[in-house]
Every structure is written in C-alpha cells, then in structure tokens.
Design an enzyme around this catalytic site. Structure first.
Site, PDB file in Angstrom:
ATOM      1  N   TRP A 104       0.870  -1.132   0.049  1.00 40.12           N
ATOM      2  CA  TRP A 104       0.048  -0.092  -0.005  1.00 40.12           C
ATOM      3  C   TRP A 104       0.952   1.160   0.117  1.00 40.12           C
ATOM      4  O   TRP A 104       0.599   2.247  -0.799  1.00 40.12           O
ATOM      5  CB  TRP A 104      -0.995   0.002   1.163  1.00 40.12           C
ATOM      6  CG  TRP A 104      -2.306  -1.058   0.841  1.00 40.12           C
ATOM      7  CD1 TRP A 104      -2.378  -2.091   1.543  1.00 40.12           C
ATOM      8  CD2 TRP A 104      -3.048  -0.852  -0.103  1.00 40.12           C
ATOM      9  NE1 TRP A 104      -3.577  -2.911   1.128  1.00 40.12           N
ATOM     10  CE2 TRP A 104      -3.865  -2.175   0.199  1.00 40.12           C
ATOM     11  CE3 TRP A 104      -3.434  -0.084  -1.231  1.00 40.12           C
ATOM     12  CZ2 TRP A 104      -4.866  -2.537  -0.593  1.00 40.12           C
ATOM     13  CZ3 TRP A 104      -4.524  -0.215  -1.860  1.00 40.12           C
ATOM     14  CH2 TRP A 104      -5.100  -1.686  -1.760  1.00 40.12           C
ATOM     15  N   ASP A 174      -1.510   6.461   6.648  1.00 47.27           N
ATOM     16  CA  ASP A 174      -2.481   5.732   5.962  1.00 47.27           C
ATOM     17  C   ASP A 174      -2.732   4.532   7.033  1.00 47.27           C
ATOM     18  O   ASP A 174      -1.822   3.398   7.308  1.00 47.27           O
ATOM     19  CB  ASP A 174      -2.263   4.799   4.866  1.00 47.27           C
ATOM     20  CG  ASP A 174      -3.115   3.885   4.192  1.00 47.27           C
ATOM     21  OD1 ASP A 174      -4.182   3.702   4.958  1.00 47.27           O
ATOM     22  OD2 ASP A 174      -2.868   3.444   3.158  1.00 47.27           O
ATOM     23  N   LYS A 198     -12.050  -2.092   6.737  1.00 40.73           N
ATOM     24  CA  LYS A 198     -11.287  -2.869   7.436  1.00 40.73           C
ATOM     25  C   LYS A 198     -11.846  -2.998   9.176  1.00 40.73           C
ATOM     26  O   LYS A 198     -12.091  -4.054   9.384  1.00 40.73           O
ATOM     27  CB  LYS A 198      -9.815  -2.625   7.442  1.00 40.73           C
ATOM     28  CG  LYS A 198      -9.211  -2.089   6.192  1.00 40.73           C
ATOM     29  CD  LYS A 198      -9.472  -3.082   4.997  1.00 40.73           C
ATOM     30  CE  LYS A 198      -9.106  -2.745   3.739  1.00 40.73           C
ATOM     31  NZ  LYS A 198      -7.834  -2.444   3.261  1.00 40.73           N
TER      32      LYS A 198
END
Ligand SMILES: *Cc1c(COP(=O)(O)O)cnc(C)c1O
Length: 365
Positions: A104, A174, A198
């Site tokens: 990511w 993030d 999530k």
C-alpha cells in the site's frame, strides 16, 4: 437466519454483530423518525445527529485534540494517496518523504509522483517487506513537505509498533487496516486517514483526521471536493455523503465504547488473538512459516506460508468446511493470511488455531 462464518477477509471485513443487528432492526424505520437510514436526507437533523455522534465517538476513543478536524470523505484510502500530495506537495517547492513497508505504501508513492518530487526514505523490498525500519534507518529530510507511512501493511502483515519521530515535518499516515485497533497519540500526526472497510464500517467512507494548520494551508486552486479546507468548511457534507456508511461507523464506534470499553481494552483483546495465532504457528515450526519478522508483526493481519504451496488448496478447502473463510494469502507473499480485525471474536481465532494444529498433525512429513 443463514449461519455466519468466521470471515478472515482482509477487507471488506467482519463487522461487530451488535452493530449489524441494530442496523437490521432499524433498517425500515429509524426509531422516532419513521424513515429508513437509506432514505433520509443528509440535510436532516437526524443525519446531522448521526454524523455528529460518529465524530464524538471517534474523538472519545482516540482522544482527538481540539485542533484536529474529523472529516468523512469518499474515494477510499486511495483518493487520500492523491489528495495528500495535491494539497501539500504540488507547488510547495519541497519534496515528500515516503517510507515503504509494503504494497500500500508503494501505491501511495505512485500517486504522489503524479503531483511532485518524492524521496523514498526506506524500502523494505530486500526482505520482501517483512519488517518495519528502526528510527535510525530512516533517511529523513528535515525540510520535507511531509513524511508518509502506512502504519499497518495489510498484505505483508507488518505494523509500526510506534510512530517514527519526524520532528517538525508533518507525519501523514495511512491507517486503513489498523484504525481503532489500539490507542494512538493523534497529536503526533499531521494527517491520519483510514478507509472504513477494515475496522470501522463498510466501504464508502474514509475517515480523515487532520490538524488545523494543514487544513488552513490547503491551496485555493483545487476543486472543492479535493480540497481539505473547503471540505472541512463544508463539514463533510459538500455533496451527498455516504449516509449509510457513516451510520454504520457510528454503530461500530458505539460498540467499541459501550461493549468493548475503549481502545485500551480493544488492544488487550487484539493482543490475545494475535498471540494465539503466532503461538500456533511457532508450535508447528517447519510446517507453518510466518512472513513478518518478530517485532514488526501486525495485530491485524497474520501472513503465513505452509510447508509446501501444494498444501494451500486442501488447507483452504478444509478451513472453509469448518466455517473459516477467506484465508487465502496475497500472491506477492504466497500462502495464507488471517485478518483478525476488531470484530473477529476470540472464538474465531481459537477455532482457526485448533484447525491449524490438526491440519499440521495430519500433513507434516
Ligand atoms: C485496504 C487498504 C487500502 C485501500 O483502500 P481503498 O478504500 O480501497 O482505496 C489502502 N491502504 C491500506 C493500508 C489498506 O489496507
């Protein structure tokens, strides 16, 4: 009702059952309102209360200081990959520092490159992203526009144990896959963002916690929807927001406060779950192999390989038969991955561990 299985998916992921039950119960008509959450106006007092409560819950859970705004945005975490450099790199005359601890972070870097100059201040590629750097390994620029990290790399299962020290340079994080899994010192961040799917709710809403001085500095020449200042001034309702997703975030944070008792408690439960899983992997040493190095292991995603890739298929099939779903790993790491977010009950992890021990007994050479 259809039986629910233990869903180990990396995301969208399991939600707390009490939140789903409340949403189900009130789906046709919100109590005292007579209108479904799916039908209500985002300009109504009802929604104003819901978004206000979601924000208040987040402020309580994370002890968010008063000089931070809480924004409910769209476009997922990946729009933040672009918005952060659009607002704070482009035209700044500075470079942005990126720490690459997994897939990511690399995606975030790619997006930043479209807006300006970037520096990679650490890259875990040499060991296939199995660890988090030490502070001393970061080649930080004291004059950087910001430093970007991914607090938890969902695919590799590595997580910063604590945030790096970036001095006066804003730390941008993030936190999509570990948001609300433990307390965090928000005051150490310039921007902390997380897509909801999530740990905080369904897909469709992204929570952005951003310091006032950064909000004020957003450039005037950006479209409103991409401008943190305009978005904050519009109180997250510049356009029609994802009303249902915000409502579920409110229910999930209610659950964290009332049933779990806050993030210290959540952390304790998460530690218990993850230790059980790594103990099981260790007990079958040589059969299961953990991807993440000790000291860098995520509380949320546990990536492991089996003694042979040929065993992946029977492992996944037999797990599925026991009601243990979505354990397939990402191709870049191989093997399996158990995502054990806040809503995964301890019993789900115990059932998985029990299955893993039996599978190892049966198949080890
Ligand atoms: C899932 C995930 C994303 C992707 O988010 P989208 O909402 O799909 O854009 C980004 N970062 C991390 C760490 C993730 O786990």
């Amino acid at each position: 009702m259809e039986k629910r299985v233990y869903n180990f998916s990396p995301g969208p992921a399991m939600l707390p059952l009490p939140a789903l039950e409340e949403a189900q119960r009130d789906l046709l008509a919100l109590p005292g309102v007579g209108i479904s959450i799916l039908e209500i106006s985002h300009r109504s007092k009802t929604f104003d209360d819901i978004i206000g409560q979601a924000e208040a819950n987040l402020r309580r859970l994370l002890a968010i200081p008063d000089n931070y705004r809480v924004l409910f945005m769209q476009g997922g975490a990946q729009l933040q990959f672009a918005m952060v450099p659009m607002n704070y790199l482009r035209g700044s005359g500075k470079k942005a520092d990126y720490v690459l601890t997994g897939s990511w972070g690399k995606k975030a870097l790619q997006q930043a490159k479209t807006q300006g100059e970037v520096r990679v201040v650490w890259d875990g590629q040499a060991t296939n992203y199995d660890r988090i750097p030490e502070q001393g390994q970061l080649d930080l620029d004291p004059d950087a526009a910001y430093v970007h990290i991914t607090s938890n790399e969902t695919i590799q299962g590595v997580q910063f144990p604590t945030e790096p020290d970036t001095g006066d340079v804003p730390l941008v994080c993030d936190s999509s896959s570990d948001f609300l899994c433990r307390p965090v010192p928000v005051e150490r961040y310039g921007i902390l963002y997380a897509c909801a799917q999530k740990n905080a709710g369904p897909a469709g809403v992204t929570i952005v916690i951003i310091r006032d001085d950064l909000v004020a500095r957003a450039p005037a020449d950006l479209p409103s929807m991409l401008n943190y200042r305009v978005f904050a001034e519009g109180k997250s309702v510049l356009n029609t927001p994802p009303v249902f997703a915000v409502y579920i975030v409110k229910l999930v944070t209610d659950w964290l406060l009332r049933e779990i008792g806050g993030l210290d408690k959540m952390l304790e439960i998460n530690r218990q779950k993850v230790s059980r899983l790594y103990e099981t992997i260790d007990r079958c040493e040589g059969f299961y192999e953990a991807h993440a190095a000790p000291g860098s292991r995520s509380l949320m995603n546990v990536a492991f390989r089996l003694a042979s890739p040929d065993l992946d298929k029977p492992f996944l099939e037999q797990a599925e038969q026991r009601g243990l779903a979505a354990l397939k790993g990402h191709r870049s790491v191989g093997g399996c991955r158990a995502s054990i977010y806040n809503a995964m009950p301890v019993e789900g992890v115990e059932t998985l561990c029990d299955f893993m021990l039996k599978f190892c007994e049966k198949h080890k050479a």
